[in-house]
Design an enzyme around this catalytic site. Structure first.
Site, mmCIF file in Angstrom:
data_model
loop_
_atom_site.group_PDB
_atom_site.id
_atom_site.type_symbol
_atom_site.label_atom_id
_atom_site.label_comp_id
_atom_site.label_asym_id
_atom_site.label_seq_id
_atom_site.Cartn_x
_atom_site.Cartn_y
_atom_site.Cartn_z
ATOM 1 N N LYS A 115 6.494 -4.337 13.448
ATOM 2 C CA LYS A 115 6.704 -4.979 12.158
ATOM 3 C C LYS A 115 7.464 -6.517 12.780
ATOM 4 O O LYS A 115 6.945 -7.523 12.163
ATOM 5 C CB LYS A 115 7.269 -4.561 11.000
ATOM 6 C CG LYS A 115 6.659 -3.417 10.364
ATOM 7 C CD LYS A 115 7.126 -3.225 9.164
ATOM 8 C CE LYS A 115 6.551 -2.099 8.297
ATOM 9 N NZ LYS A 115 7.011 -1.423 7.092
ATOM 10 N N LYS A 197 -7.827 6.351 11.306
ATOM 11 C CA LYS A 197 -7.475 7.004 9.888
ATOM 12 C C LYS A 197 -8.010 5.931 9.142
ATOM 13 O O LYS A 197 -7.749 4.860 9.287
ATOM 14 C CB LYS A 197 -6.151 7.259 9.826
ATOM 15 C CG LYS A 197 -5.580 8.662 9.333
ATOM 16 C CD LYS A 197 -4.205 8.915 9.218
ATOM 17 C CE LYS A 197 -3.653 8.567 8.055
ATOM 18 N NZ LYS A 197 -2.112 9.112 7.794
ATOM 19 N N LYS A 200 -4.727 1.884 4.166
ATOM 20 C CA LYS A 200 -4.568 0.999 3.043
ATOM 21 C C LYS A 200 -4.544 -0.470 3.695
ATOM 22 O O LYS A 200 -4.815 -1.443 2.802
ATOM 23 C CB LYS A 200 -3.811 1.171 2.020
ATOM 24 C CG LYS A 200 -2.219 1.465 2.439
ATOM 25 C CD LYS A 200 -1.345 1.992 1.284
ATOM 26 C CE LYS A 200 0.046 2.149 1.606
ATOM 27 N NZ LYS A 200 0.925 2.391 0.537
#
Ligand code: TRP
Length: 334
Positions: A115, A197, A200
């Protein structure tokens, strides 16, 4: 353990839209867990601001996530569905735990490194101590089990280390949490790249089915899903695209892989993809209708939010008071 019952805690960020993968792989399988555990499902809005958010959007998404939980079948009388920011004990315990966490430990967190690289203009202290807040979430509720994806395993491991470190100094304060390994849900892959996978945060909206996608969009995304060479609907190593669609069809329609192979014997990919799309529409439509209904029933949802925040505060404060006493804070005079 809470009041003699095993406890389960899970947190979810309201950033991004939940996908069919989140539903079939997690949410759908959570609805019966309250029989065995005291369950807490927290919308972790305090974690979300470690990345800059639009305030109105964050508020809207957080409420929608709660409504999706309810619509997916998590009974809000039996499961505690609440916002992290409504329970100040999260931030208070996080502060205390910060003082028992080493800089070196936090520097090793791979999610922090990822991040920080992605948001190089805003590497704030909250992003660094994010895992400590997560540990506080879990430990406040004396969670025995935590359903987490593989990306959160390192944070859970840190949580266990902090709990053990604290207990070693002060005695038996925290339950040491384990990853929840129960009945595993289906693992749903991206519709555009079946080696990844379904996520979102995928940049390609065609890769994921979002829970609130309308029926036409769902059918269209399945029609465009990548498949493999050949034309038979069979569950084979060299057919990852078709295998993923079969997994989805199986999970959505309650059929076995053998039944699906038989059903589509001699029929092509086109017909199969349409059937998968329709099966998904038929499970998501009731959920969407329920979200729409809750959206209109403000008083009901507000009532749930109030009652559950109260319940969460009760348990969280119980643990927090114990911790405060252990570290030497003065007793509250009443
Ligand atoms: N960090 C988790 C995620 O991004 C969310 C989370 C916060 C969480 N607190 C938690 C998950 C406690 C499990 C338990 O997915």
């Amino acid at each position: 353990m809470l009041d003699g019952k095993k406890s389960l805690f899970s947190g979810m960020q309201a950033t991004g839209n939940l996908t069919l993968g989140n539903y079939l792989g997690a949410l759908k399988n959570w609805v019966t867990l309250n029989e065995e555990y005291e369950c807490f499902y927290c919308v972790v809005d305090e974690h979300s601001i470690t990345i800059r958010q639009d305030p109105a959007e964050l508020r809207k998404r957080a409420r929608r996530l709660l409504m999706i939980y309810i619509a997916a079948g998590l009974d809000p009388e039996k499961n505690c569905l609440y916002y992290q920011s409504h329970v100040s004990a999260h931030a208070e315990l996080a502060w205390i735990l910060n003082c028992y966490t080493y800089m070196g430990e936090l520097s090793r967190m791979t999610q922090f490194k990822d991040k920080a690289a992605k948001h190089a203009d805003n590497v704030n202290a909250g992003l660094f101590t994010y895992p400590v807040l997560m540990a506080a979430d879990i430990l406040l509720f004396q969670a025995d089990v935590v359903p987490v994806g593989i990306d959160q395993k390192q944070h859970l491991e840190l949580t266990r280390n902090l709990a053990e470190r604290f207990n070693a100094i002060y005695g038996d304060v925290f339950t040491i949490p384990d990853a929840y390994i129960g009945k595993v849900g289906a693992k749903i892959m991206s519709l555009q790249d079946p080696s990844k996978k379904m996520s979102k945060s995928d940049e390609n909206p065609n890769a994921s089915i979002y829970l609130l996608d309308d029926p036409d969009t769902i059918i269209r995304k399945f029609k465009r899903a990548v498949t493999d060479s050949g034309s038979e609907v069979v569950y084979r190593e060299d057919k990852p695209g078709i295998r993923n669609l079969m997994d989805i069809y199986a999970a959505a329609g309650g059929k076995t892989i053998e039944e699906i192979e038989k059903e589509f014997d001699g029929r092509g990919y086109g017909e199969f993809k349409l059937a998968v799309g329709e099966a998904v529409v038929s499970i998501l439509k009731p959920l969407q209708d329920e979200v729409a209904r809750l959206e209109k029933d403000k008083a009901y949802v507000d009532g749930i939010i109030r009652a559950n925040a109260e319940k969460a505060n009760y348990y969280a404060n119980k643990t927090l008071r114990k911790v405060q006493k252990k570290v030497g804070f003065p007793e509250r005079i009443r």
